[in-house]
Every structure is written in structure tokens, then in C-alpha cells.
Design a protein around this motif. Structure first.
Motif, mmCIF file in Angstrom:
data_model
loop_
_atom_site.group_PDB
_atom_site.id
_atom_site.type_symbol
_atom_site.label_atom_id
_atom_site.label_comp_id
_atom_site.label_asym_id
_atom_site.label_seq_id
_atom_site.Cartn_x
_atom_site.Cartn_y
_atom_site.Cartn_z
ATOM 1 N N GLU A 141 20.581 -41.970 2.845
ATOM 2 C CA GLU A 141 20.069 -40.856 3.103
ATOM 3 C C GLU A 141 19.431 -40.923 4.648
ATOM 4 N N ILE A 142 18.575 -42.089 4.528
ATOM 5 C CA ILE A 142 17.868 -42.362 5.884
ATOM 6 C C ILE A 142 19.054 -42.684 6.837
ATOM 7 N N CYS A 143 20.012 -43.650 6.715
ATOM 8 C CA CYS A 143 20.973 -43.988 7.760
ATOM 9 C C CYS A 143 21.867 -42.240 8.095
ATOM 10 N N GLU A 144 22.024 -41.474 7.173
ATOM 11 C CA GLU A 144 22.592 -40.424 7.591
ATOM 12 C C GLU A 144 21.820 -39.453 8.331
ATOM 13 N N LEU A 145 20.535 -39.396 8.023
ATOM 14 C CA LEU A 145 19.682 -38.731 8.912
ATOM 15 C C LEU A 145 19.809 -39.260 10.548
ATOM 16 N N GLN A 169 21.955 -40.988 11.806
ATOM 17 C CA GLN A 169 23.119 -40.765 12.412
ATOM 18 C C GLN A 169 23.286 -39.282 12.844
ATOM 19 N N ASP A 170 22.775 -38.262 12.198
ATOM 20 C CA ASP A 170 22.911 -36.888 12.587
ATOM 21 C C ASP A 170 22.049 -36.621 13.800
ATOM 22 N N GLY A 171 21.066 -37.328 14.142
ATOM 23 C CA GLY A 171 20.329 -37.371 15.257
ATOM 24 C C GLY A 171 20.935 -37.965 16.615
ATOM 25 N N LEU A 172 22.012 -38.868 16.419
ATOM 26 C CA LEU A 172 22.403 -40.011 17.229
ATOM 27 C C LEU A 172 24.084 -39.301 17.720
ATOM 28 N N ASP A 173 24.900 -39.002 16.441
ATOM 29 C CA ASP A 173 26.437 -39.098 16.590
ATOM 30 C C ASP A 173 26.649 -37.723 17.316
ATOM 31 N N PRO A 174 27.384 -37.565 18.493
ATOM 32 C CA PRO A 174 27.967 -36.668 19.153
ATOM 33 C C PRO A 174 29.203 -36.135 18.292
ATOM 34 N N LEU A 175 29.645 -36.727 17.623
ATOM 35 C CA LEU A 175 30.943 -36.313 16.926
ATOM 36 C C LEU A 175 31.037 -35.601 15.694
#
Length: 152
Positions: free
Chosen positions: A140-144, A146-152
Motif C-alpha cells: 500500500e505504501i509503495c503504491e501510494l 508510485q501514484d505521486g511519481l509515475d506519469p504512466l
């Protein structure tokens, strides 16, 4: 100019622990793959990505985007992997402009032989140290993040 939002001591400790653990884990996984298969971690990820692609083939640009590699980094890696017989590159038949990277039978064999040791290294370095609840929290932490970083 606005005042910087400095990290508090707890955040600073968490941030530094994250950075160091990430660096140490990358180094450990790279050492294991070098020792057991003579390849860097980056090559392993290329083999994995191609093994999961339809017909074990991807456009080089799509592969670079998926792995978050620059075109030059991917080209350098694939060139080395071609010399080892793990991948091939061919012009895209539909447009003739793009290049396709394809996993060879030798590349697939290498991946199949390498994967058990790599998974054991990941398990012993990460998952064996966590409770099932912590695994869920880590995801959950990693997905959060990633959501703020990953433009794809």
C-alpha cells in the motif's frame, strides 16, 4: 519565497531508512545475480519483461518506458544481451521504423534457471522479515508513492 517544509525527526529517520534499505537491497540483488548468473539486475528485469510480453516480444520504446530506462541505457543492455544470445532485435514489420526486442529460447532458459535463486534472495532479504500485515502495508505504501511519481 516560502519557508521550506523540513522533515521532522521521525520523517527524517524514515526517509533515511528507506534510502539506505533501498540501496542495500539493490546491491544485494545485483550481487546475487552477478554471482549466480553473471548478469546485472537490469538485465534480469529485461528478461522478465520480455518473458511476460505477447510472443515474448516488445517494441524497444515500450520496453524502455515499462522499465523506466532511457533509450540509450536499454540499447546498451540489449546489445550486450544479444551477444549472449538472450535476445534478438529486428525491425518492426508493421512500420519498419521501430525495433522489436524478442526473448530467445536461450534467454528464456537463462531466466528459468536464474529465477529460483533470485526469488529466494528477495524472499530472504525482504519477505521473510515481514509479517503478512507488513507485506500488505508495504504494498500500500509503495503504491501510494508510485501514484505521486509515475506519469504512466
Amino acid at each position: 519565497m516560502s519557508t521550506p517544509r523540513w522533515l521532522n525527526p521521525e520523517e527524517q529517520a524514515a526517509w533515511r531508512a528507506y534510502l539506505l534499505s533501498n540501496q542495500l537491497l539493490d546491491e544485494a540483488l545485483d550481487r546475487q545475480l552477478q554471482r549466480d548468473a553473471g548478469m546485472p539486475h537490469a538485465y534480469y528485469w529485461i528478461l522478465v519483461a520480455l518473458s511476460e510480453a505477447p510472443d515474448r516480444t516488445m517494441r524497444m520504446s515500450d520496453l524502455a518506458r515499462r522499465l523506466r530506462y532511457s533509450q540509450s541505457r536499454l540499447t546498451h543492455a540489449v546489445t550486450s544481451m544479444e551477444r549472449r544470445g538472450w535476445v534478438t532485435r529486428d525491425r518492426c514489420p508493421s512500420d519498419g521504423r521501430g525495433l522489436l526486442a524478442a526473448l530467445t529460447a536461450e534467454g528464456m532458459r537463462t531466466l528459468v534457471e536464474t529465477a529460483p535463486g533470485h526469488v529466494e534472495e528477495v524472499r530472504s532479504r525482504v519477505f521473510d522479515r515481514l509479517t503478512p500485515e507488513q507485506v500488505t502495508q508495504l504494498k500500500e505504501i509503495c503504491e501510494l508513492i508510485q501514484d505521486g511519481l509515475d506519469p504512466l
